[in-house]
Design a protein around this motif. Sequence first.
Motif, PDB file in Angstrom:
ATOM      1  N   ALA A 235       4.373  20.893  12.039  1.00 47.31           N
ATOM      2  CA  ALA A 235       2.978  21.291  12.246  1.00 47.31           C
ATOM      3  C   ALA A 235       2.175  20.728  11.232  1.00 47.31           C
ATOM      4  N   LEU A 236       0.750  20.540  11.473  1.00 54.83           N
ATOM      5  CA  LEU A 236      -0.010  20.018  10.473  1.00 54.83           C
ATOM      6  C   LEU A 236       0.010  20.855   9.257  1.00 54.83           C
ATOM      7  N   THR A 237      -0.056  19.982   8.298  1.00 51.26           N
ATOM      8  CA  THR A 237      -0.346  20.743   6.902  1.00 51.26           C
ATOM      9  C   THR A 237      -1.566  21.548   6.739  1.00 51.26           C
ATOM     10  N   LYS A 238      -1.786  22.638   6.200  1.00 51.36           N
ATOM     11  CA  LYS A 238      -3.076  23.110   6.363  1.00 51.36           C
ATOM     12  C   LYS A 238      -3.687  23.167   4.813  1.00 51.36           C
TER      13      LYS A 238
ATOM     14  N   TYR B 139       0.885  -1.162   0.018  1.00 47.30           N
ATOM     15  CA  TYR B 139       0.002   0.069   0.213  1.00 47.30           C
ATOM     16  C   TYR B 139       1.046   1.361   0.069  1.00 47.30           C
ATOM     17  N   GLN B 140       0.555   2.079  -0.702  1.00 49.97           N
ATOM     18  CA  GLN B 140       1.246   3.437  -0.946  1.00 49.97           C
ATOM     19  C   GLN B 140       0.822   4.415  -0.002  1.00 49.97           C
ATOM     20  N   LYS B 141       1.312   5.062   0.829  1.00 51.91           N
ATOM     21  CA  LYS B 141       0.826   6.122   1.836  1.00 51.91           C
ATOM     22  C   LYS B 141       0.728   7.304   0.840  1.00 51.91           C
ATOM     23  N   MET B 142      -0.334   8.254   1.233  1.00 55.23           N
ATOM     24  CA  MET B 142      -0.455   9.612   0.601  1.00 55.23           C
ATOM     25  C   MET B 142      -1.445  10.432   1.551  1.00 55.23           C
ATOM     26  N   THR B 143      -1.308  11.576   1.304  1.00 53.23           N
ATOM     27  CA  THR B 143      -2.532  12.350   1.980  1.00 53.23           C
ATOM     28  C   THR B 143      -4.021  12.190   1.227  1.00 53.23           C
ATOM     29  N   GLN B 144      -4.598  12.964   2.115  1.00 56.44           N
ATOM     30  CA  GLN B 144      -6.259  13.061   1.355  1.00 56.44           C
ATOM     31  C   GLN B 144      -6.039  14.017   0.102  1.00 56.44           C
ATOM     32  N   ALA B 145      -5.357  14.860   0.358  1.00 54.15           N
ATOM     33  CA  ALA B 145      -5.013  15.820  -0.765  1.00 54.15           C
ATOM     34  C   ALA B 145      -4.406  15.280  -1.860  1.00 54.15           C
ATOM     35  N   GLY B 146      -3.506  14.458  -1.817  1.00 51.58           N
ATOM     36  CA  GLY B 146      -2.817  13.579  -2.839  1.00 51.58           C
ATOM     37  C   GLY B 146      -3.804  12.629  -3.655  1.00 51.58           C
TER      38      GLY B 146
END
Length: 156
Positions: A153-156, A4-11
Amino acid sequence: MVYYQKMTQAGYDQINQQIDALKKTRPALIKALQAARALGDLSENAEYSAAKHDLRHLESRLRYLGKQLRYAEIVHAQDDGIADIGKTVTIIFLDDHEQVTYQLVGHPEVNLEQHKLANDAPLARAIIGHHAGEIVTVNAPNGTYQVKIITVALTK
């Protein structure tokens, strides 16, 4: 074993947008292929070969992007101060004191011009799991160096 490839929701959303955009171009490519086929002899028809190539390329790209989504593991970043995917990290290189800010992202999202650093890059691997104030050693292909994590920090 499935990787499984990790990614952000934005990605993940960005890949979905790419798929939608490509699907919108498919009818025009099919129409161009049909028009080229109507020209006659397919063995020496450059327009037909080009249209067929373009359609194959589109279908291949759609399959590739679809697999990225199918095997995606969306990481939901926590506000815990630990460097990880979905966070923005400011570091300082201890050798030349250059300060840089990176957004840690999954591999499909990497964009160095936008300072989006893939989680599998040597620098990211070194800082993931560490807090602000820590000094970490980066094992890069051309040698090792140290960086100090300034902020996480969390990315916005």
